[in-house]
Design a protein around this motif. Structure first.
Motif, PDB file in Angstrom:
ATOM      1  N   CYS A   1       0.854  -1.189   0.000  1.00 20.95           N
ATOM      2  CA  CYS A   1       0.000   0.000   0.000  1.00 20.95           C
ATOM      3  C   CYS A   1       0.888   1.237   0.000  1.00 20.95           C
ATOM      4  N   SER A   2       0.747   2.075  -1.009  1.00 19.67           N
ATOM      5  CA  SER A   2       1.619   3.242  -1.108  1.00 19.67           C
ATOM      6  C   SER A   2       0.834   4.453  -1.583  1.00 19.67           C
ATOM      7  N   ASP A   3       1.137   5.624  -1.017  1.00 14.50           N
ATOM      8  CA  ASP A   3       0.634   6.873  -1.585  1.00 14.50           C
ATOM      9  C   ASP A   3       1.787   7.738  -2.096  1.00 14.50           C
ATOM     10  N   ASP A   4       2.945   7.107  -2.321  1.00 14.17           N
ATOM     11  CA  ASP A   4       4.099   7.771  -2.910  1.00 14.17           C
ATOM     12  C   ASP A   4       3.831   7.978  -4.399  1.00 14.17           C
ATOM     13  N   PRO A   5       3.762   9.221  -4.886  1.00 13.48           N
ATOM     14  CA  PRO A   5       3.433   9.431  -6.300  1.00 13.48           C
ATOM     15  C   PRO A   5       4.453   8.837  -7.259  1.00 13.48           C
ATOM     16  N   ASP A   6       5.730   8.756  -6.860  1.00 10.49           N
ATOM     17  CA  ASP A   6       6.728   8.129  -7.720  1.00 10.49           C
ATOM     18  C   ASP A   6       6.438   6.645  -7.910  1.00 10.49           C
ATOM     19  N   GLU A   7       6.039   5.975  -6.833  1.00  8.02           N
ATOM     20  CA  GLU A   7       5.742   4.546  -6.931  1.00  8.02           C
ATOM     21  C   GLU A   7       4.426   4.299  -7.650  1.00  8.02           C
ATOM     22  N   ILE A   8       3.414   5.111  -7.364  1.00  8.86           N
ATOM     23  CA  ILE A   8       2.124   4.940  -8.030  1.00  8.86           C
ATOM     24  C   ILE A   8       2.281   5.099  -9.538  1.00  8.86           C
ATOM     25  N   ALA A   9       3.105   6.053  -9.975  1.00  3.92           N
ATOM     26  CA  ALA A   9       3.309   6.269 -11.411  1.00  3.92           C
ATOM     27  C   ALA A   9       3.845   5.015 -12.090  1.00  3.92           C
ATOM     28  N   LEU A  10       4.761   4.314 -11.425  1.00  2.00           N
ATOM     29  CA  LEU A  10       5.317   3.091 -11.990  1.00  2.00           C
ATOM     30  C   LEU A  10       4.319   1.944 -11.932  1.00  2.00           C
ATOM     31  N   LEU A  11       3.660   1.776 -10.800  1.00  2.00           N
ATOM     32  CA  LEU A  11       2.718   0.664 -10.646  1.00  2.00           C
ATOM     33  C   LEU A  11       1.576   0.757 -11.653  1.00  2.00           C
TER      34      LEU A  11
ATOM     35  N   PRO B   1      -5.073   7.815   2.746  1.00  3.12           N
ATOM     36  CA  PRO B   1      -5.610   7.189   1.530  1.00  3.12           C
ATOM     37  C   PRO B   1      -6.675   8.076   0.905  1.00  3.12           C
ATOM     38  N   LEU B   2      -6.809   8.001  -0.418  1.00  3.58           N
ATOM     39  CA  LEU B   2      -7.838   8.766  -1.108  1.00  3.58           C
ATOM     40  C   LEU B   2      -9.178   8.051  -0.954  1.00  3.58           C
ATOM     41  N   SER B   3      -9.583   7.911   0.298  1.00  2.00           N
ATOM     42  CA  SER B   3     -10.824   7.230   0.658  1.00  2.00           C
ATOM     43  C   SER B   3     -11.237   7.739   2.026  1.00  2.00           C
ATOM     44  N   THR B   4     -12.348   8.434   2.082  1.00  4.37           N
ATOM     45  CA  THR B   4     -12.816   8.938   3.377  1.00  4.37           C
ATOM     46  C   THR B   4     -13.131   7.792   4.321  1.00  4.37           C
ATOM     47  N   PHE B   5     -13.772   6.747   3.789  1.00  2.48           N
ATOM     48  CA  PHE B   5     -14.118   5.612   4.645  1.00  2.48           C
ATOM     49  C   PHE B   5     -12.874   4.967   5.227  1.00  2.48           C
ATOM     50  N   ARG B   6     -11.874   4.720   4.384  1.00  2.10           N
ATOM     51  CA  ARG B   6     -10.662   4.073   4.895  1.00  2.10           C
ATOM     52  C   ARG B   6      -9.962   4.956   5.935  1.00  2.10           C
ATOM     53  N   THR B   7      -9.932   6.253   5.707  1.00  4.56           N
ATOM     54  CA  THR B   7      -9.302   7.141   6.683  1.00  4.56           C
ATOM     55  C   THR B   7     -10.013   7.044   8.024  1.00  4.56           C
ATOM     56  N   LEU B   8     -11.336   7.074   7.995  1.00  2.00           N
ATOM     57  CA  LEU B   8     -12.108   6.950   9.232  1.00  2.00           C
ATOM     58  C   LEU B   8     -11.930   5.579   9.872  1.00  2.00           C
TER      59      LEU B   8
ATOM     60  N   GLY C   1      -0.017  -5.664   2.035  1.00  2.00           N
ATOM     61  CA  GLY C   1      -0.606  -4.399   2.465  1.00  2.00           C
ATOM     62  C   GLY C   1       0.345  -3.634   3.350  1.00  2.00           C
ATOM     63  N   VAL C   2       1.648  -3.731   3.050  1.00  2.00           N
ATOM     64  CA  VAL C   2       2.656  -3.028   3.856  1.00  2.00           C
ATOM     65  C   VAL C   2       2.602  -1.539   3.534  1.00  2.00           C
ATOM     66  N   ALA C   3       2.552  -0.721   4.569  1.00  2.00           N
ATOM     67  CA  ALA C   3       2.523   0.735   4.402  1.00  2.00           C
ATOM     68  C   ALA C   3       3.314   1.370   5.531  1.00  2.00           C
ATOM     69  N   LEU C   4       4.428   1.984   5.191  1.00  2.00           N
ATOM     70  CA  LEU C   4       5.222   2.720   6.173  1.00  2.00           C
ATOM     71  C   LEU C   4       5.563   1.870   7.393  1.00  2.00           C
ATOM     72  N   GLY C   5       5.932   0.628   7.141  1.00  2.00           N
ATOM     73  CA  GLY C   5       6.389  -0.213   8.241  1.00  2.00           C
ATOM     74  C   GLY C   5       5.314  -1.060   8.882  1.00  2.00           C
ATOM     75  N   ALA C   6       4.042  -0.794   8.583  1.00  2.00           N
ATOM     76  CA  ALA C   6       2.950  -1.612   9.113  1.00  2.00           C
ATOM     77  C   ALA C   6       2.390  -2.467   7.993  1.00  2.00           C
TER      78      ALA C   6
END
Length: 483
Positions: A20-30, A384-391, A96-101
């Motif tokens: 799971c990444s919100d890094d724009p450099d990685e998203i561009a490649l994926l 994340p670009l998801s209100t539900f997931r953020t909550l 689903g690794v994100a920032l160490g979790a």
């Protein structure tokens, strides 16, 4: 004519597609190499590998119909069983690794009934209603099952996806990909070949673009990139949905008192922090998510009110002041040192003395926060670009995720329950708007700003826009002049 485009970005982080990444450099490649069932658009979601989808009234049972004839880059079928395998791999606790979790996707997919009913039909029976399931599917990169063994071994640099480009060569500083003409699930890319090059220095990225040694450069300096327009290029600015915040420890310590959280919120000047920390390359936040998120309430950031903040501190029994600790990383966000100093300075007049602690190792810092061992305050920038997931992942006390910091609010949790069952976007957005307002009145975080990201293109392309997540889509680039 076979066009080639060179894209310069700070890094080339081609990782596991099921993390799971919100890094724009990685998203561009994926997104260039893999494809998803749906893609987020300006007005909702557009089919990609999926042809159509439907959901039950309470959004627990989803049925997805795939486009016929899809294949992966190795020629194997990209059919319902293959999609099933990708979703099941995402559900694993080690993914689903994100920032160490890890395990970011598990609360949604683990234990779900994911069945290929036939070659083109996938049925997903979720454990709980999730009307925002498309938020997740838009990040669910579908990989060829034949690549799973390599991915599990950590070999991510030879990906096999079904995306618009197929990887040809990977080095530490360059990735070469060519258009996958065997299938196109969206509009045909204008370029036959894409070369991504790593250039850590934004000044050098800008210079290469202006000298036509590259055709696209991302992550440019907000101020110096303005020279592009005069040089015949295109400067593209977009609001990142990632929210830079300071999380408050609500489970224990002084900030378990909502009056002190509110006092801190009233003490800070978001506009000054955004302006000073980023050089005006940010927009102050009005609440816990960006204006791009469903349910975000339009309006300006809350006003600073030092008199009211001081009164709340005194009401909470700290008329003589109190001491807090603030942890911050040295990157992600890069402005974290400036943020820490500004928050400490702005909070001082109302009685808060803040001890600042620096952390050089970003992954270790993420583990510190997710383990609950951070101090009263911690700087963070992942949304994340998801209100539900953020909550659900950060603010729901009934199912605390790795970034939950002890916050409890019945009104917020009632809005989560209403939204997760509501299939109609406007009504679901209204539920999340109630959570937005409740969090303004009883803040869990100091919500600071959304960064403004800048990219440059060679030539004039006034109609070019970033996708909603703020990461470049190589397949959507306009035809660019040769280098």
């Amino acid at each position: 004519m076979l066009r080639s485009a060179t894209i310069l970005q700070a890094r080339l982080p081609l990782g596991d597609p099921h993390d799971c990444s919100d890094d724009p450099d990685e998203i561009a490649l994926l997104r260039a190499v893999y494809d998803t069932l749906v893609v987020r658009s300006s007005d909702g979601f557009t089919p990609r590998l999926a042809q159509n989808w439907s959901a039950s009234r309470e959004a627990r049972l989803w049925r997805i119909r795939l486009r016929p004839g899809l294949i992966f880059h190795d020629g194997s079928p990209c059919d319902a069983p293959a999609v099933q395998h990708s979703l099941l791999r995402m559900a694993r606790p080690d993914r689903g690794v994100a920032l160490g979790a890890s395990g970011v996707w598990a609360p949604y997919l683990a234990g779900a009934e994911i069945v290929a009913e036939d070659a083109l039909t996938l049925r997903v029976g979720l454990n709980e209603p999730m009307a925002d399931f498309l938020d997740l599917l838009a990040q669910a990169y579908i990989a060829a099952p034949s690549s799973f063994a390599a991915l599990d071994a950590g070999r991510t640099r030879a990906p096999i996806g079904a995306g618009p480009f197929r990887i040809v060569r990977v080095t530490a500083s360059e990735i070469l990909a060519r258009r996958f003409d065997a299938q196109v699930s969206g509009p045909a890319p204008a370029h036959y070949e894409i070369i991504w090059r790593a250039e850590p220095d934004p000044a050098l990225r800008l210079a290469a673009l202006m000298e036509r040694r590259a055709q696209v450069a991302t992550g440019l300096d907000f101020a110096t990139s303005r020279a592009l327009d005069a040089a015949g290029g295109t400067r593209v600015e977009t609001l990142s949905p990632v929210c830079v915040v300071v999380m408050m420890e609500a489970a224990r310590g002084p900030l378990s008192d909502p009056r002190l959280r509110r006092a801190l919120d009233l003490a800070i000047d978001r506009e000054a922090i955004a302006r000073t920390a980023t050089g005006c390359a940010a927009a102050p936040l009005a609440g816990f998510v960006s204006p791009r998120h469903l349910g975000a309430v339009e309006g300006s950031a809350p006003n600073r009110d030092l008199a009211r903040a001081r009164a709340l501190v005194e009401e909470a029994g700290h008329g003589d002041g109190l001491r807090l600790t603030l942890d911050y990383p040295t990157s992600m966000p890069d402005e974290a040192p400036a943020i820490a100093a500004l928050v400490a300075d702005q909070a001082a007049p109302v009685g808060f003395s803040i001890d600042i602690r620096k952390h050089e190792d970003r992954a270790a810092y993420a583990r510190l926060v997710s383990s609950g061992e951070a101090g009263d305050l911690c700087v963070f920038d992942s949304t994340p670009l998801s209100t539900f997931r953020t909550l659900r992942e950060k603010l729901d006390s009934r199912a605390p995720g790795p970034w939950w910091r002890g916050y409890r609010n019945p009104a917020v949790e009632a809005a989560i329950d209403e939204g997760r069952r509501e299939p109609e976007d406007a009504r679901r957005g209204a539920a999340y708007a109630r959570a937005f307002r409740a969090l303004q009145d009883d803040p869990a975080w100091l919500c600071l700003y959304n960064p403004l990201r800048v990219a440059g293109l060679a030539g004039r392309h006034r109609d070019f826009r970033f996708p909603p997540d703020g990461a470049i889509d190589a397949a959507a680039l306009p035809p660019l002049a040769g280098v």
